[in-house]
Design a protein around this motif. Sequence first.
Motif, PDB file in Angstrom:
ATOM      1  N   GLU A 283       5.355  -6.389   2.834  1.00 39.07           N
ATOM      2  CA  GLU A 283       4.354  -6.490   1.641  1.00 39.07           C
ATOM      3  C   GLU A 283       4.253  -5.181   1.032  1.00 39.07           C
ATOM      4  O   GLU A 283       3.860  -4.221   1.787  1.00 39.07           O
ATOM      5  CB  GLU A 283       3.255  -7.381   1.870  1.00 39.07           C
ATOM      6  CG  GLU A 283       3.533  -8.828   2.236  1.00 39.07           C
ATOM      7  CD  GLU A 283       2.301  -9.357   2.491  1.00 39.07           C
ATOM      8  OE1 GLU A 283       1.171  -8.833   1.905  1.00 39.07           O
ATOM      9  OE2 GLU A 283       1.934 -10.351   3.245  1.00 39.07           O
ATOM     10  N   PRO A 284       4.882  -5.079  -0.218  1.00 39.51           N
ATOM     11  CA  PRO A 284       4.464  -3.581  -0.838  1.00 39.51           C
ATOM     12  C   PRO A 284       3.137  -3.058  -0.973  1.00 39.51           C
ATOM     13  O   PRO A 284       2.796  -2.034  -0.795  1.00 39.51           O
ATOM     14  CB  PRO A 284       5.068  -3.900  -2.349  1.00 39.51           C
ATOM     15  CG  PRO A 284       6.039  -5.092  -2.161  1.00 39.51           C
ATOM     16  CD  PRO A 284       5.662  -5.911  -1.108  1.00 39.51           C
ATOM     17  N   SER A 285       2.423  -4.002  -1.213  1.00 43.99           N
ATOM     18  CA  SER A 285       0.997  -3.803  -1.219  1.00 43.99           C
ATOM     19  C   SER A 285       0.257  -3.235   0.181  1.00 43.99           C
ATOM     20  O   SER A 285      -0.644  -2.412   0.123  1.00 43.99           O
ATOM     21  CB  SER A 285      -0.188  -4.712  -1.486  1.00 43.99           C
ATOM     22  OG  SER A 285       0.150  -5.843  -0.789  1.00 43.99           O
ATOM     23  N   ALA A 286       1.037  -3.505   1.133  1.00 43.77           N
ATOM     24  CA  ALA A 286       0.566  -3.266   2.532  1.00 43.77           C
ATOM     25  C   ALA A 286       1.221  -2.053   3.220  1.00 43.77           C
ATOM     26  O   ALA A 286       0.855  -1.451   4.195  1.00 43.77           O
ATOM     27  CB  ALA A 286       0.543  -4.388   3.665  1.00 43.77           C
ATOM     28  N   SER A 287       2.204  -1.543   2.608  1.00 48.88           N
ATOM     29  CA  SER A 287       3.041  -0.513   3.257  1.00 48.88           C
ATOM     30  C   SER A 287       3.739   0.528   2.135  1.00 48.88           C
ATOM     31  O   SER A 287       4.371   0.096   1.190  1.00 48.88           O
ATOM     32  CB  SER A 287       4.394  -1.157   3.975  1.00 48.88           C
ATOM     33  OG  SER A 287       5.296  -0.080   4.605  1.00 48.88           O
ATOM     34  N   LYS A 288       3.537   1.667   2.379  1.00 46.61           N
ATOM     35  CA  LYS A 288       3.955   2.785   1.348  1.00 46.61           C
ATOM     36  C   LYS A 288       5.484   3.146   1.748  1.00 46.61           C
ATOM     37  O   LYS A 288       6.231   3.545   0.804  1.00 46.61           O
ATOM     38  CB  LYS A 288       3.324   4.216   1.781  1.00 46.61           C
ATOM     39  CG  LYS A 288       1.832   4.219   1.549  1.00 46.61           C
ATOM     40  CD  LYS A 288       0.972   5.448   1.578  1.00 46.61           C
ATOM     41  CE  LYS A 288      -0.384   5.410   1.299  1.00 46.61           C
ATOM     42  NZ  LYS A 288      -0.951   6.770   1.568  1.00 46.61           N
ATOM     43  N   THR A 289       5.984   2.485   2.652  1.00 44.52           N
ATOM     44  CA  THR A 289       7.424   2.660   2.738  1.00 44.52           C
ATOM     45  C   THR A 289       8.154   1.692   2.225  1.00 44.52           C
ATOM     46  O   THR A 289       9.428   1.644   2.174  1.00 44.52           O
ATOM     47  CB  THR A 289       7.936   2.322   4.344  1.00 44.52           C
ATOM     48  OG1 THR A 289       7.364   1.298   4.816  1.00 44.52           O
ATOM     49  CG2 THR A 289       6.861   3.541   5.219  1.00 44.52           C
ATOM     50  N   VAL A 290       7.660   0.481   1.571  1.00 42.89           N
ATOM     51  CA  VAL A 290       8.515  -0.751   0.863  1.00 42.89           C
ATOM     52  C   VAL A 290       8.308  -0.175  -0.528  1.00 42.89           C
ATOM     53  O   VAL A 290       7.315   0.099  -1.065  1.00 42.89           O
ATOM     54  CB  VAL A 290       7.810  -2.044   0.969  1.00 42.89           C
ATOM     55  CG1 VAL A 290       8.435  -3.065   0.145  1.00 42.89           C
ATOM     56  CG2 VAL A 290       7.645  -2.221   2.739  1.00 42.89           C
ATOM     57  N   LEU A 291       9.593   0.051  -1.219  1.00 48.30           N
ATOM     58  CA  LEU A 291       9.677   0.721  -2.401  1.00 48.30           C
ATOM     59  C   LEU A 291      10.039  -0.377  -3.510  1.00 48.30           C
ATOM     60  O   LEU A 291       9.597  -0.366  -4.516  1.00 48.30           O
ATOM     61  CB  LEU A 291      10.744   1.706  -2.471  1.00 48.30           C
ATOM     62  CG  LEU A 291      10.608   2.810  -1.547  1.00 48.30           C
ATOM     63  CD1 LEU A 291      11.948   3.808  -1.854  1.00 48.30           C
ATOM     64  CD2 LEU A 291       9.354   3.975  -1.626  1.00 48.30           C
ATOM     65  N   ASN A 292      10.550  -1.312  -3.082  1.00 51.51           N
ATOM     66  CA  ASN A 292      11.181  -2.427  -3.959  1.00 51.51           C
ATOM     67  C   ASN A 292      11.539  -3.918  -3.359  1.00 51.51           C
ATOM     68  O   ASN A 292      12.267  -3.671  -2.289  1.00 51.51           O
ATOM     69  CB  ASN A 292      12.301  -1.868  -4.845  1.00 51.51           C
ATOM     70  CG  ASN A 292      12.599  -2.789  -6.130  1.00 51.51           C
ATOM     71  OD1 ASN A 292      11.799  -3.545  -6.379  1.00 51.51           O
ATOM     72  ND2 ASN A 292      13.905  -2.751  -6.482  1.00 51.51           N
ATOM     73  N   LEU A 293      11.343  -5.051  -3.996  1.00 47.51           N
ATOM     74  CA  LEU A 293      11.855  -6.151  -3.471  1.00 47.51           C
ATOM     75  C   LEU A 293      12.693  -6.770  -4.608  1.00 47.51           C
ATOM     76  O   LEU A 293      12.149  -6.854  -5.606  1.00 47.51           O
ATOM     77  CB  LEU A 293      10.726  -7.286  -3.019  1.00 47.51           C
ATOM     78  CG  LEU A 293      10.033  -7.040  -1.561  1.00 47.51           C
ATOM     79  CD1 LEU A 293       9.062  -5.732  -1.607  1.00 47.51           C
ATOM     80  CD2 LEU A 293       9.247  -8.301  -1.058  1.00 47.51           C
ATOM     81  N   VAL A 294      13.892  -7.360  -4.213  1.00 41.11           N
ATOM     82  CA  VAL A 294      14.753  -7.764  -5.225  1.00 41.11           C
ATOM     83  C   VAL A 294      14.912  -9.302  -4.717  1.00 41.11           C
ATOM     84  O   VAL A 294      15.663  -9.469  -3.797  1.00 41.11           O
ATOM     85  CB  VAL A 294      15.969  -7.140  -5.440  1.00 41.11           C
ATOM     86  CG1 VAL A 294      16.709  -7.755  -6.249  1.00 41.11           C
ATOM     87  CG2 VAL A 294      15.633  -5.816  -5.826  1.00 41.11           C
ATOM     88  N   GLN A 295      14.439 -10.252  -5.404  1.00 38.61           N
ATOM     89  CA  GLN A 295      14.906 -11.705  -5.209  1.00 38.61           C
ATOM     90  C   GLN A 295      14.347 -12.297  -3.798  1.00 38.61           C
ATOM     91  O   GLN A 295      15.150 -13.364  -3.119  1.00 38.61           O
ATOM     92  CB  GLN A 295      16.468 -12.019  -5.201  1.00 38.61           C
ATOM     93  CG  GLN A 295      16.564 -11.944  -7.101  1.00 38.61           C
ATOM     94  CD  GLN A 295      18.135 -12.433  -7.159  1.00 38.61           C
ATOM     95  OE1 GLN A 295      18.599 -13.500  -6.609  1.00 38.61           O
ATOM     96  NE2 GLN A 295      18.907 -11.958  -7.779  1.00 38.61           N
ATOM     97  N   VAL A 296      13.393 -11.577  -3.127  1.00 40.90           N
ATOM     98  CA  VAL A 296      13.062 -12.010  -2.074  1.00 40.90           C
ATOM     99  C   VAL A 296      11.719 -12.939  -1.993  1.00 40.90           C
ATOM    100  O   VAL A 296      10.769 -12.940  -2.635  1.00 40.90           O
ATOM    101  CB  VAL A 296      12.361 -10.578  -0.887  1.00 40.90           C
ATOM    102  CG1 VAL A 296      11.682 -11.219   0.205  1.00 40.90           C
ATOM    103  CG2 VAL A 296      13.455  -9.544  -0.920  1.00 40.90           C
TER     104      VAL A 296
END
Length: 205
Positions: free
Chosen positions: A189-202
Amino acid sequence: MLNTESEATMGTGPTMPTLHWDSESEQMPFFNGKAYIEMSTLQAYSKVSVQVELIAYEAEGVILFNAQTSTGEGDYIALLLKNLFVELRFNLGSGSVFLRSALPIVLGQIVTIDVRRHLSEGFLSVDGFENVTGKSDGPHKLLDLGDSLYIGGTPYSEVKKISDVLGTKKNFTGCLRSLRINEQVINLEPSASKTVLNLVQVGMF
């Protein structure tokens, strides 16, 4: 270096799960064959370990990919499904190494994949079976990555060099139950991890 090709007879696949987008009961990321998660570059210079637990609904698709460049030139590491077999591919600068699982997976069932690379050697285990191993020939032992890490597929399906490297243009279709990289559990989840930059159609299932 292991580089074998096998074909699997495909019958009617399992029923796809019902998706609940933006639901309060979100549990697992679901990839629809066009989706992917972009993350910070994989830390894999001298070694890396990845453990994935997933449920696949298609026999082919990219699970993980990180390259040195967005054009596919240079070093890379990839984990994918090909004709129901799990494959680990990597290039340290001396040519691609292919490792393939001894047995095909079963669609719709939980699959646990354990990938490890240390210098020029790679290890692949699926559902606890004995490691499939391979080694890069040549003097290079370090993996030089510069582009983003992609989970569940890539945005590069039309880049010929990358599709040639992967042997497929298809992204993963299925659920990702858990992901651990270098012994750390990854919250996607982007809000929980600084390593997640972008989610596309997930989606979430």
